[in-house]
Scaffold this motif. Structure first.
Motif, short mmCIF file in Angstrom:
data_model
loop_
_atom_site.label_atom_id
_atom_site.label_comp_id
_atom_site.label_asym_id
_atom_site.label_seq_id
_atom_site.Cartn_x
_atom_site.Cartn_y
_atom_site.Cartn_z
N GLY A 29 0.80 -1.21 0.00
CA GLY A 29 0.00 0.00 0.00
C GLY A 29 0.83 1.27 0.00
N ASP A 30 2.14 1.13 0.17
CA ASP A 30 3.02 2.29 0.22
C ASP A 30 4.23 2.06 -0.70
N GLU A 31 3.95 1.65 -1.92
CA GLU A 31 5.02 1.28 -2.86
C GLU A 31 5.39 2.39 -3.84
N GLN A 32 4.76 3.55 -3.75
CA GLN A 32 4.95 4.54 -4.81
C GLN A 32 6.39 4.97 -4.99
N ALA A 33 7.12 5.19 -3.89
CA ALA A 33 8.50 5.65 -4.02
C ALA A 33 9.35 4.61 -4.75
N LEU A 34 9.15 3.35 -4.43
CA LEU A 34 9.92 2.31 -5.11
C LEU A 34 9.47 2.15 -6.55
N ALA A 35 8.17 2.21 -6.80
CA ALA A 35 7.68 2.13 -8.18
C ALA A 35 8.22 3.29 -9.01
N ASP A 36 8.29 4.49 -8.43
CA ASP A 36 8.86 5.65 -9.13
C ASP A 36 10.31 5.39 -9.50
N ALA A 37 11.08 4.85 -8.53
CA ALA A 37 12.50 4.62 -8.77
C ALA A 37 12.71 3.55 -9.84
N VAL A 38 11.92 2.49 -9.79
CA VAL A 38 12.02 1.43 -10.79
C VAL A 38 11.66 1.98 -12.17
N GLU A 39 10.56 2.73 -12.24
CA GLU A 39 10.15 3.29 -13.53
C GLU A 39 11.24 4.20 -14.10
N GLN A 40 11.78 5.08 -13.28
CA GLN A 40 12.80 6.01 -13.76
C GLN A 40 14.03 5.27 -14.27
N ALA A 41 14.47 4.25 -13.53
CA ALA A 41 15.65 3.49 -13.96
C ALA A 41 15.40 2.78 -15.28
N LEU A 42 14.20 2.24 -15.47
CA LEU A 42 13.89 1.52 -16.70
C LEU A 42 13.74 2.48 -17.89
N ARG A 43 13.21 3.67 -17.64
CA ARG A 43 13.02 4.63 -18.73
C ARG A 43 14.35 5.14 -19.27
N GLU A 44 15.43 4.96 -18.54
CA GLU A 44 16.75 5.35 -19.02
C GLU A 44 17.37 4.30 -19.94
N LEU A 45 16.67 3.18 -20.13
CA LEU A 45 17.16 2.11 -21.01
C LEU A 45 16.44 2.23 -22.35
N PRO A 46 17.13 2.65 -23.40
CA PRO A 46 16.46 3.03 -24.65
C PRO A 46 15.78 1.89 -25.40
N LEU A 47 16.17 0.65 -25.13
CA LEU A 47 15.62 -0.46 -25.90
C LEU A 47 14.44 -1.14 -25.19
N LEU A 48 13.92 -0.48 -24.17
CA LEU A 48 12.74 -0.99 -23.48
C LEU A 48 11.58 -0.02 -23.66
N ARG A 49 10.40 -0.57 -23.89
CA ARG A 49 9.18 0.24 -23.80
C ARG A 49 8.66 0.10 -22.37
N VAL A 50 8.39 1.22 -21.73
CA VAL A 50 7.98 1.22 -20.33
C VAL A 50 6.57 1.78 -20.22
N ASP A 51 5.69 1.05 -19.52
CA ASP A 51 4.33 1.50 -19.25
C ASP A 51 4.09 1.39 -17.75
N ARG A 52 3.15 2.22 -17.28
CA ARG A 52 2.83 2.20 -15.86
C ARG A 52 1.33 2.32 -15.67
N TYR A 53 0.81 1.55 -14.71
CA TYR A 53 -0.59 1.64 -14.32
C TYR A 53 -0.62 1.59 -12.79
N GLY A 54 -0.98 2.71 -12.18
CA GLY A 54 -0.89 2.77 -10.72
C GLY A 54 0.55 2.64 -10.29
N ASN A 55 0.81 1.76 -9.35
CA ASN A 55 2.19 1.48 -8.92
C ASN A 55 2.70 0.18 -9.52
N ASN A 56 2.25 -0.10 -10.72
CA ASN A 56 2.67 -1.28 -11.46
C ASN A 56 3.42 -0.84 -12.71
#
Length: 364
Positions: free
Chosen positions: A26-53
Motif C-alpha cells: 500500500g506504500d510502494e509509490q517511491a519504489l515504483a517511481d525509482a524502478v520506472e525512472q531506472a527503466l526509462r533510461e534504457l532506450p531499448l525498453l518500452r515502459v508502461d505504468r498503471y498505478g504502482n505497477n
C-alpha cells in the motif's frame, strides 16, 4: 529527493538499495517511481505504468516472449531496516521476499535494455507490481490482468518468488470461509435460558482436527492440501452468553480443483453449518512439459518441486501463460524478523537467467 537506482551495481548491492527503500504493501509509490525512472533510461525498453505497477518490454520481433515478474511490496517492517551485510548474508525486510528477485529482474533488464546491451534469444517482458502481500482485491498484477492483459501477453513466465534457487511448479489455490454457529443470548448467570454459540463452535474445531487432507499428484508433482482454522471470533460481554461465533478457515487446494470445486468441498465438510466463502484465488498446474518450461528446468537443474503455497503464477495461468516460481530467496525466511538472502544465490539466479536467455557479452 526521489531515490535513484543504479542498475550497474552488482545484484547484491542492488538488492540492498531496493531493501533500503521501504515499500510496505500500500506504500510502494517511491519504489515504483525509482524502478520506472531506472527503466526509462534504457532506450531499448518500452515502459508502461498503471498505478504502482510498472511493465517494461523489449521489441525485438523474436519468435517467443517470456515474462520475468515480481512484486515490489513487503510485509510490515519488523525493526529489520536498513539492510546489513554479514558475511555472505544480506539481512533486511524484503531481502528474500522478494527484493532479491526484483534485483535479478532489473539486472537482466539493464543488460538487454542498454543501447549496447546483450541480445536475448527471446523477447522479454519485465513486470513489477504492488500489493501482493495483502488481500487479493488489491493485487497489482490482478489489476494488470483486468485492465492491460495485452501488456502481459507471453509464451511463458517466471515469477521470481523465493524458492532458494529451485524451480517450484504451479501453486495451490487458497480460499477462506466463515463458518458461523448461532445461539441464543442470555445472562451468563442464567445460562440455561440461552444457547452458547462459542460452545457450538467446538464441533467445527473438532471436525478440523479430524480432517484428513489429500495429497494430490499433478503432472508428476505432489501437492499437500491443508484445511485449518485461522481465526475465531465471538462474544458480546463478560456477562453475556454469546449468540454468534465465527470460525474462519483457510483451504489450500491442489491444482486438480477449480475454485468452484474447492468451495463445494468446504460446504460439504461443513454441510450442517452456515458457510460463507469470503476470499478465493485459483490454483495453477505446473506446465513443466511445455518447451520453454522444460528448457528453463534444464538450465536451472535439480528436480522441480510443487509450490505448496499460493503465488501469482495462478494469474498468469488464467491468461493462458504457463508459469513457474524461481528466485534466490528462501521462502522459509519470508516475513520473519531475521529475514536474509544468501548473496551467492542472487548471483546464481542472474547467471542462470542469462544462460536461459542466451545472453552474451557482445553488443548488438
Amino acid at each position: 529527493m526521489p531515490t535513484v537506482l543504479d542498475l550497474s551495481l552488482d545484484a547484491a548491492a542492488l538488492t540492498a538499495a531496493l531493501v533500503d527503500l521501504p515499500s510496505v504493501s500500500g506504500d510502494e509509490q517511491a519504489l515504483a517511481d525509482a524502478v520506472e525512472q531506472a527503466l526509462r533510461e534504457l532506450p531499448l525498453l518500452r515502459v508502461d505504468r498503471y498505478g504502482n505497477n510498472v511493465v517494461a518490454r523489449t521489441r525485438l520481433g523474436l519468435a517467443e516472449r517470456v515474462v520475468l515478474a515480481g512484486h515490489l511490496d513487503t510485509v510490515p517492517i519488523a525493526e529489520n531496516l536498513p539492510s546489513r551485510l554479514e558475511g555472505e548474508r544480506l539481512y533486511g525486510c524484503g531481502t528474500t521476499d522478494m527484493k532479491s528477485g526484483v534485483a535479478v529482474q532489473l539486472k537482466i533488464a539493464y543488460e538487454v535494455g542498454r543501447a549496447d546491451g546483450a541480445s536475448p534469444d527471446r523477447d522479454l517482458t519485465f513486470v513489477f507490481y504492488d500489493c501482493e502481500e495483502i488481500e487479493a482485491a488489491r493485487n497489482g498484477l490482478g489489476h494488470l490482468v483486468r485492465e492491460h492483459p495485452d501488456w502481459l501477453a507471453a509464451d511463458f513466465a517466471v515469477l521470481l518468488e523465493p524458492t532458494d534457487g529451485r524451480i517450484e511448479g504451479g501453486c495451490k489455490g487458497t480460499m477462506r470461509a466463515r463458518i458461523t454457529t448461532r445461539g441464543v443470548r442470555a445472562h451468563s448467570g442464567r445460562d440455561w435460558l440461552g444457547v452458547n454459540a462459542i460452545h457450538a463452535a467446538s464441533a467445527v474445531l473438532t471436525r478440523l482436527a479430524e480432517y484428513k487432507a489429500r495429497e494430490v499428484e499433478v503432472e508428476g508433482l505432489v501437492y499437500r492440501e491443508c484445511l485449518n482454522a485461522v481465526g475465531v471470533s465471538g462474544g458480546v460481554a463478560g456477562n453475556v452468553i454469546p449468540d454468534e461465533c465465527v470460525v474462519t478457515v483457510n483451504y489450500r487446494f491442489a491444482p486438480d480443483l477449480t475454485e468452484e470445486q474447492a468451495a463445494e468441498h468446504i460446504r460439504a465438510v461443513f454441510a450442517d453449518f452456515e458457510v460463507e466463502i469470503t476470499d478465493s484465488a485459483p490454483a495453477a498446474a505446473p506446465g513443466l512439459s511445455l518447451p520453454s518450461a522444460a528448457e528453463f528446468a534444464r538450465v536451472v537443474g535439480g528436480a522441480p518441486e510443487a509450490k505448496q503455497g499460493w503465488t501469482d503464477v495462478a494469474r498468469f495461468a488464467g491468461l493462458g501463460v504457463p508459469a513457474v516460481n524461481y528466485g534466490p530467496g528462501d521462502s522459509r525466511l519470508a516475513h520473519t524478523r531475521g529475514e536474509f538472502v544468501e548473496v551467492a544465490r542472487i548471483a546464481q539466479a542472474v547467471e542462470r537467467m542469462r544462460a536461459w536467455l542466451g545472453l552474451d557479452a557482445g553488443s548488438r
